[in-house]
Write a protein that holds these residues in place. Structure first.
Motif, PDB file in Angstrom:
ATOM      1  N   PRO A 384       0.802  -1.234   0.000  1.00 37.29           N
ATOM      2  CA  PRO A 384       0.000   0.000   0.000  1.00 37.29           C
ATOM      3  C   PRO A 384       0.831   1.277   0.000  1.00 37.29           C
ATOM      4  O   PRO A 384       0.421   2.284  -0.586  1.00 37.29           O
ATOM      5  CB  PRO A 384      -0.829  -0.125   1.284  1.00 37.29           C
ATOM      6  N   ASN A 387       1.371   2.386  -3.404  1.00 37.96           N
ATOM      7  CA  ASN A 387       0.184   2.406  -4.250  1.00 37.96           C
ATOM      8  C   ASN A 387      -0.890   3.333  -3.696  1.00 37.96           C
ATOM      9  O   ASN A 387      -0.845   4.533  -3.923  1.00 37.96           O
ATOM     10  CB  ASN A 387      -0.324   0.964  -4.430  1.00 37.96           C
ATOM     11  N   GLN A 388      -1.858   2.780  -2.955  1.00 36.89           N
ATOM     12  CA  GLN A 388      -2.965   3.610  -2.474  1.00 36.89           C
ATOM     13  C   GLN A 388      -2.486   4.784  -1.620  1.00 36.89           C
ATOM     14  O   GLN A 388      -2.960   5.915  -1.783  1.00 36.89           O
ATOM     15  CB  GLN A 388      -3.956   2.757  -1.666  1.00 36.89           C
ATOM     16  N   SER A 392      -2.959   8.712  -2.544  1.00 39.83           N
ATOM     17  CA  SER A 392      -3.706   9.553  -1.595  1.00 39.83           C
ATOM     18  C   SER A 392      -2.891  10.777  -1.196  1.00 39.83           C
ATOM     19  O   SER A 392      -3.406  11.902  -1.151  1.00 39.83           O
ATOM     20  CB  SER A 392      -4.079   8.739  -0.345  1.00 39.83           C
ATOM     21  N   ASN A 408     -12.203   3.715 -10.319  1.00 44.80           N
ATOM     22  CA  ASN A 408     -11.801   3.707  -8.921  1.00 44.80           C
ATOM     23  C   ASN A 408     -12.519   2.548  -8.254  1.00 44.80           C
ATOM     24  O   ASN A 408     -13.552   2.718  -7.626  1.00 44.80           O
ATOM     25  CB  ASN A 408     -12.140   5.031  -8.230  1.00 44.80           C
ATOM     26  N   ASP A 410     -11.732   0.557  -5.805  1.00 42.56           N
ATOM     27  CA  ASP A 410     -11.664   0.388  -4.360  1.00 42.56           C
ATOM     28  C   ASP A 410     -12.357   1.544  -3.652  1.00 42.56           C
ATOM     29  O   ASP A 410     -12.835   2.497  -4.270  1.00 42.56           O
ATOM     30  CB  ASP A 410     -10.202   0.281  -3.909  1.00 42.56           C
ATOM     31  N   LYS A 414      -8.931   4.039  -0.392  1.00 39.48           N
ATOM     32  CA  LYS A 414      -7.990   3.147  -1.077  1.00 39.48           C
ATOM     33  C   LYS A 414      -8.139   3.361  -2.582  1.00 39.48           C
ATOM     34  O   LYS A 414      -8.703   2.533  -3.294  1.00 39.48           O
ATOM     35  CB  LYS A 414      -8.257   1.689  -0.714  1.00 39.48           C
ATOM     36  N   GLN A 418      -6.024  -2.336  -7.048  1.00 44.46           N
ATOM     37  CA  GLN A 418      -4.940  -3.228  -6.662  1.00 44.46           C
ATOM     38  C   GLN A 418      -5.247  -4.641  -7.147  1.00 44.46           C
ATOM     39  O   GLN A 418      -6.221  -5.253  -6.725  1.00 44.46           O
ATOM     40  CB  GLN A 418      -4.754  -3.241  -5.140  1.00 44.46           C
ATOM     41  N   TYR A 430      -0.733  -2.498  -9.694  1.00 41.95           N
ATOM     42  CA  TYR A 430      -1.589  -1.416  -9.189  1.00 41.95           C
ATOM     43  C   TYR A 430      -1.730  -0.346 -10.260  1.00 41.95           C
ATOM     44  O   TYR A 430      -0.761  -0.011 -10.957  1.00 41.95           O
ATOM     45  CB  TYR A 430      -0.984  -0.792  -7.928  1.00 41.95           C
ATOM     46  N   ALA A 432      -3.736   3.611 -10.928  1.00 40.93           N
ATOM     47  CA  ALA A 432      -4.593   4.741 -10.558  1.00 40.93           C
ATOM     48  C   ALA A 432      -4.633   5.702 -11.742  1.00 40.93           C
ATOM     49  O   ALA A 432      -3.578   6.092 -12.277  1.00 40.93           O
ATOM     50  CB  ALA A 432      -4.063   5.456  -9.329  1.00 40.93           C
TER      51      ALA A 432
END
Length: 437
Positions: A384, A387-388, A392, A408, A410, A414, A418, A430, A432
């Protein structure tokens, strides 16, 4: 070859021990040292070397556990390589179909080319004790050891995925399948499937990757129909999602940032041949040459730039891009099943360094995107922090950046998608998708 069979086989074991020593003791990657060991062997034994080397790397914590039980004390530096030879013997006895006699005798014989003749008796005794005590059936009650992962990574996965860590760990130990991506500029996927059918090559298809195929068993890729003609590329299903998610349109300028070895660059060009231009950038000149080789074989053209993604002023001409694929440098924890040396080359402290580099790169590359443009952030990590949490933090400090509401999967805390190892037969990845206001 002029070698006798016995001499040839003993060198095979010795070469495997050398590769393991170079990876585990000297920090070399399998990509660096395995081809050197394979070059003096035929195709069958090249495959054996990779299979045995990767097998030991997958099961290393368990093999080390057995080694500690059977070896009174660690070997001295000048014969340290023999520990790796012994673990190779353990792996053959516990996980392969080689006969016990061959596993023991050939490992003993391999001591000579490793300049460790004096350890022959030790190797023989340890391997025979392993057989006598039936240690292959004596597994420790320790999930980390049985998982095949180093302690630091096991703990991070346990924290990140408290309810999913067991299937994730299991998937990371499974040998990855071979995925192909059919070059749509040369053949449609249906046309290429017919060619495979004619050659009795069994495969599967997945709905999410319309250009993708999964081979049901391993093979020499260069013998498949159309290899030299560029009818396909080897690319995991998770990596194949990148070009589809980027969704390039005609007359757009595209940047593929950190592009080597070029699989995603080629896929972008295949999906939208009418883009205005595609720039593939990478910091490593030798890896940039691999992009050029892949472009040439598949019949594509792109502009290649050798540069540092965190310092675009040194190579950017000031003209913004409509879409950017940022395949950020990462821990590669999502592709361990395909490259098991990764988990032994990485350290826990590397993650913080990578997270800082990723943040520096995404901040540096964002100004290269036009207002209204799209950036696809990608890693082959399952942690994470890369990634998330990375995305963020970027969204919090970047006022003109937003998540694409159409992509999106998740929860809002998050962001992105993923993919976990083994999910729909894919590697861990992953994505985004970010929009610039």
């Amino acid at each position: 070859m002029s070698r006798t069979k016995g001499r040839y086989q003993q060198n095979l074991r010795a070469d495997a021990a050398r590769v393991l020593f170079q990876i585990l003791e000297q920090g070399m990657s399998a990509r660096e040292c395995l081809p050197n060991a394979q070059q003096d062997h035929n195709e069958k034994d090249k495959a054996w070397l990779q299979e045995m080397t990767y097998g030991v790397l997958r099961q290393l914590p368990l093999l080390q556990h057995w080694l500690r039980l059977l070896l009174d004390k660690p070997l001295k530096k000048n014969v340290k390589i023999v520990e790796h030879l012994i673990m190779l013997g353990f792996y053959q006895l516990a996980f392969s179909r080689v006969s016990t006699h061959a596993a023991v005798s050939e490992c003993v014989n391999a001591c000579a080319p490793l300049n460790a003749v004096a350890t022959k008796g030790l190797v023989n005794a340890v391997l025979r004790n392993f057989i006598r005590q039936e240690m292959a059936n004596e597994l420790p009650d320790n999930e980390q050891i049985l998982s095949g992962q180093p302690k630091w990574l096991y703990k991070k996965l346990l924290t990140a995925y408290p309810e999913k860590h067991t299937p994730i760990l299991e998937a990371m130990q499974v040998k990855a399948p071979i995925w192909l991506r059919v070059n749509q500029n040369q053949k449609s996927t249906d046309e290429y499937c017919r060619l495979l059918d004619e050659n009795d090559i069994i495969y599967e298809r997945q709905d999410e990757q319309p250009q993708g195929l999964i081979l049901s068993k391993g093979c020499d890729i260069t013998t498949l129909p159309g290899y030299d003609e560029g009818w396909f590329a080897v690319q995991d299903g998770a990596a194949q999602l990148a070009a589809n998610l980027l969704n390039s349109q005609p007359n757009e300028r595209i940047l593929d940032c950190c592009a080597a070895p070029g699989g995603k660059t080629c896929h972008i060009l295949e999906l939208e041949p009418k883009i205005a231009s595609c720039v593939a950038m990478d910091i490593d000149l030798s890896r940039l040459q691999r992009i050029e080789e892949n472009l040439t074989r598949l019949g594509h053209q792109a502009s290649l730039i050798c540069g540092d993604a965190s310092e675009p002023k040194a190579w950017w001409n000031g003209e913004q891009f409509d879409r950017i694929l940022l395949d950020a440098p990462c821990s590669a924890t999502g592709i361990i099943r395909r490259h098991p040396d990764i988990k032994w080359l990485r350290k826990s402290s590397d993650i913080d360094t990578l997270v800082a580099l990723q943040a520096k790169i995404i901040d540096a590359i964002w100004p290269l995107l036009k207002p209204g443009g799209t950036m696809l952030y990608a890693t082959c990590s399952i942690l994470p922090a890369e990634n998330q949490l990375q995305i963020s933090a970027f969204l919090e400090r970047t006022t003109d950046a937003a998540l694409d509401p159409e992509f999106n999967n998740d929860a809002i805390d998050k962001p992105g998608r993923q993919i976990l190892p083994g999910e729909k037969n894919m590697d861990g990845f992953y994505y985004a998708r970010l929009l610039k206001s």
